[in-house]
Design a protein around this motif. Sequence first.
Motif, mmCIF file in Angstrom:
data_model
loop_
_atom_site.group_PDB
_atom_site.id
_atom_site.type_symbol
_atom_site.label_atom_id
_atom_site.label_comp_id
_atom_site.label_asym_id
_atom_site.label_seq_id
_atom_site.Cartn_x
_atom_site.Cartn_y
_atom_site.Cartn_z
ATOM 1 N N UNK A 26 0.831 -1.213 0.000
ATOM 2 C CA UNK A 26 0.000 0.000 0.000
ATOM 3 C C UNK A 26 0.860 1.254 0.000
ATOM 4 N N UNK A 27 1.946 1.235 0.746
ATOM 5 C CA UNK A 27 2.835 2.390 0.784
ATOM 6 C C UNK A 27 3.441 2.641 -0.594
ATOM 7 N N UNK A 28 3.883 1.580 -1.241
ATOM 8 C CA UNK A 28 4.469 1.717 -2.577
ATOM 9 C C UNK A 28 3.437 2.258 -3.569
ATOM 10 N N UNK A 29 2.192 1.816 -3.445
ATOM 11 C CA UNK A 29 1.141 2.283 -4.358
ATOM 12 C C UNK A 29 0.897 3.784 -4.181
ATOM 13 N N UNK A 30 0.796 4.236 -2.936
ATOM 14 C CA UNK A 30 0.571 5.664 -2.674
ATOM 15 C C UNK A 30 1.796 6.469 -3.111
ATOM 16 N N UNK A 31 2.982 5.964 -2.799
ATOM 17 C CA UNK A 31 4.218 6.652 -3.171
ATOM 18 C C UNK A 31 4.294 6.815 -4.685
ATOM 19 N N UNK A 32 3.870 5.777 -5.403
ATOM 20 C CA UNK A 32 3.876 5.820 -6.862
ATOM 21 C C UNK A 32 2.939 6.868 -7.438
ATOM 22 N N UNK A 33 1.886 7.207 -6.708
ATOM 23 C CA UNK A 33 0.943 8.232 -7.159
ATOM 24 C C UNK A 33 1.443 9.646 -6.902
ATOM 25 N N UNK A 34 2.427 9.784 -6.017
ATOM 26 C CA UNK A 34 2.807 11.126 -5.567
ATOM 27 C C UNK A 34 4.261 11.520 -5.844
ATOM 28 N N UNK A 35 5.103 10.572 -6.241
ATOM 29 C CA UNK A 35 6.512 10.885 -6.477
ATOM 30 C C UNK A 35 6.949 10.444 -7.870
ATOM 31 N N UNK A 36 7.838 11.222 -8.468
ATOM 32 C CA UNK A 36 8.378 10.890 -9.801
ATOM 33 C C UNK A 36 9.241 9.637 -9.769
ATOM 34 N N UNK A 65 -10.618 -2.438 3.201
ATOM 35 C CA UNK A 65 -10.151 -2.882 1.882
ATOM 36 C C UNK A 65 -9.827 -1.716 0.958
ATOM 37 N N UNK A 66 -10.244 -0.518 1.342
ATOM 38 C CA UNK A 66 -9.989 0.666 0.511
ATOM 39 C C UNK A 66 -8.508 1.037 0.559
ATOM 40 N N UNK A 67 -8.038 1.643 -0.502
ATOM 41 C CA UNK A 67 -6.658 2.145 -0.541
ATOM 42 C C UNK A 67 -6.497 3.171 0.576
ATOM 43 N N UNK A 68 -5.470 3.047 1.415
ATOM 44 C CA UNK A 68 -5.244 4.058 2.455
ATOM 45 C C UNK A 68 -5.069 5.445 1.840
ATOM 46 N N UNK A 69 -5.367 6.464 2.628
ATOM 47 C CA UNK A 69 -5.288 7.829 2.136
ATOM 48 C C UNK A 69 -3.900 8.413 2.150
ATOM 49 N N UNK A 70 -3.035 7.900 3.006
ATOM 50 C CA UNK A 70 -1.676 8.433 3.085
ATOM 51 C C UNK A 70 -0.888 7.762 4.189
ATOM 52 N N UNK A 71 0.372 8.158 4.301
ATOM 53 C CA UNK A 71 1.246 7.575 5.315
ATOM 54 C C UNK A 71 2.423 8.501 5.568
#
Length: 167
Positions: A26-36, A65-71
């Motif tokens: 989940x962390x990698x997924x969120x990171x992928x949405x926000x960092x180049x 089950x929802x994607x977390x909002x952030x970390x």
Amino acid sequence: MIGFPFDNLRPRSFVIEPLVRADAANLAAIHGLTFRQPWSDDDFHALLVEDNVFGFIAREVGNRKAQPGGFVLARLVMDEAEILTIAVAPQAQRKGLGHALMDATLRHLHNARASMLFLEVDELNKAALALYRRLGFKQVGKRPGYYETAKGRSAALTMRRDLKPGR
């Protein structure tokens, strides 16, 4: 006295919980949405197994089950801490999650008796800079050309917040 002024900003639709190893994907997924240059599942897993690394995740209340909002992911060594990375998914931005995640981190560090917290932020990231300044961070350094952006390179600003009174 150290204050935690953002208690009242915790979003009602999210709960802030400690990170666990199983959160790496989940962390990698969120990171992928926000960092180049996002970090991988393996990068996060390697950090989450370290004893001195901790963090918090924003999960939607009633929808595990929802994607977390952030970390936020941080490291504490002796009495000094650093934010390794913090990310809020685009669809969850502007809901106070950054405040809530940083508040949880500051509370944890207060309980651990840390004396200071460092972070680096892209000088072009105005929203993050505003948040960190409101939280009492001061710029203590600059790394020119550190971040790759769509328009070239930008500087990383090194910021610090003293966590003990009188510092």
